[in-house]
Design an enzyme around this catalytic site. Structure first.
Site, PDB file in Angstrom:
ATOM      1  N   HIS A   1       0.836  -1.210   0.000  1.00  0.00           N
ATOM      2  CA  HIS A   1       0.000   0.000   0.000  1.00  0.00           C
ATOM      3  C   HIS A   1       0.871   1.261   0.000  1.00  0.00           C
ATOM      4  O   HIS A   1       0.572   2.240  -0.683  1.00  0.00           O
ATOM      5  CB  HIS A   1      -0.956   0.011   1.196  1.00  0.00           C
TER       6      HIS A   1
ATOM      7  N   HIS B   1      -9.561  -1.858  -4.252  1.00  0.00           N
ATOM      8  CA  HIS B   1      -8.396  -2.249  -3.445  1.00  0.00           C
ATOM      9  C   HIS B   1      -7.475  -3.206  -4.209  1.00  0.00           C
ATOM     10  O   HIS B   1      -6.247  -3.156  -4.048  1.00  0.00           O
ATOM     11  CB  HIS B   1      -8.795  -2.862  -2.098  1.00  0.00           C
TER      12      HIS B   1
ATOM     13  N   ASP C   1      -3.512  -2.785  -4.757  1.00  0.00           N
ATOM     14  CA  ASP C   1      -2.502  -3.830  -4.511  1.00  0.00           C
ATOM     15  C   ASP C   1      -1.632  -4.051  -5.749  1.00  0.00           C
ATOM     16  O   ASP C   1      -0.409  -4.200  -5.642  1.00  0.00           O
ATOM     17  CB  ASP C   1      -3.185  -5.156  -4.153  1.00  0.00           C
TER      18      ASP C   1
ATOM     19  N   HIS D   1      -1.607 -11.260  -4.870  1.00  0.00           N
ATOM     20  CA  HIS D   1      -0.176 -10.926  -4.812  1.00  0.00           C
ATOM     21  C   HIS D   1       0.720 -11.953  -5.512  1.00  0.00           C
ATOM     22  O   HIS D   1       1.683 -11.589  -6.176  1.00  0.00           O
ATOM     23  CB  HIS D   1       0.265 -10.769  -3.359  1.00  0.00           C
TER      24      HIS D   1
HETATM   25 ZN   LIG Z   1      -3.898  -4.679   0.032  1.00  0.00          ZN
END
Ligand SMILES: [Zn+2]
Length: 304
Positions: free
Chosen positions: A78, A236, A240, A263
């Site tokens: 972030h 969000h 990311d 991720h």
């Molecule tokens: Zn995040």
């Protein structure tokens, strides 16, 4: 297209609890000179320096960590998203512990911190990675793909599809720049499911997670108040991704389509882009060398 390198005008700091460690840390952003890049510095370990680069990526479960040897810094994405969205290329990120504080779960507090310091152009340039052919990484029906564009910007299209009544299918399209990031993405908070909490805590994760720093969902709904955007979840995910792309070490120009990724897939994508761009640049350098030795104009094909 060449861009100016940028750093902060002045050092600034923020502190708070780590989402996964539950440990209180302080992070200070310190201006640096051109070419030093983005690097994490562990002030509690004699200033051990870990460049924010894909080659230093370690854990990818629920957050992105970077590290070297036995030392790591968690939940970097972030903060990195806010830094690169502001166009900053050179900065020391000094942390006195193992994790960047989560603050409110979004990137907005970091944007405010950067705005408070102001940014400054450095007397040096950086060349973005410009995509020349499609690159895709896939895991079943999850994927991240990038295609060439005629524009000088990064476009991101992201889809999520959660079998959860409060989320479902959401999609977002964004041309990334400082303004669009701040307005549309920075405030979107991280989210977690109550049913995963026990499992995560047993694995040493989510120890600092609370209704103050995370959208919390039970099996039916969000249990801690109103959302900031009705589609805060996909926003969000874009946040990311922008943070994970910071580990390229250079800006990126192309059109990304991502679907249901996270991720781990973002990280595989970054590795694939680095590998391909190294090939493109090596072959371009060979062409330059060939045309120079044959007496042709060596400037052919040079990009502005
Ligand atoms: Zn995040």
């Amino acid at each position: 297209m060449t861009m100016h390198r940028k750093t902060l005008n002045a050092p600034v700091a923020i502190e708070g609890i780590g989402l996964h460690s539950g440990i209180y840390t302080r992070v200070e952003l310190r201006p640096t000179s051109a070419g030093s890049g983005l690097a994490f510095v562990r002030s509690d370990l004699d200033g051990l320096r870990i460049p924010a680069h894909q080659s230093n990526t370690t854990a990818l479960d629920y957050a992105t960590s970077i590290g070297r040897d036995d030392v790591s810094i968690g939940t970097v994405e972030h903060l990195l998203a806010a830094i690169v969205a502001a166009g900053i290329t050179d900065l020391d990120i000094v942390v006195d512990g193992t994790e960047v504080p989560i603050i409110d779960g979004s990137a907005l507090p970091f944007i405010h911190l950067i705005e408070a310091a102001g940014t400054r152009e450095l007397d040096a340039t950086i060349e973005p990675i410009r995509i020349r052919e499609t690159i895709e990484v896939r895991d079943g029906d999850k994927f991240v793909r990038i295609e060439p564009t005629r524009s000088d910007h990064l476009q991101i299209r992201y889809n999520v599809d959660f079998a959860h009544p409060a989320i479902g299918k959401q999609s977002m399209k964004l041309e990334l720049n400082a303004e669009s990031f701040t307005k549309k993405v920075a405030g979107a908070r991280t989210f977690g499911f109550l049913r995963d909490v026990e499992k995560m805590r047993a694995a040493g994760l989510a120890r600092g997670g609370s209704v103050e720093n995370c959208i919390v969902l039970d099996d039916h709904r969000v249990i801690n108040g109103a959302l900031r955007y009705t589609d805060e979840f996909v926003r969000h995910k874009v946040l990311d991704l922008v943070g994970d792309l910071a580990l390229l070490g250079r800006p990126l120009v192309g059109e990304i389509s991502a679907s249901r990724a996270g991720h781990a897939l973002h990280s595989r994508f970054v590795a694939a882009v680095l590998e391909k761009s190294a090939e493109w640049e090596a072959s371009e350098n060979r062409q330059h060398a060939d045309s120079a030795s044959s007496g042709a104009y060596a400037t052919a094909g040079r990009q502005e």
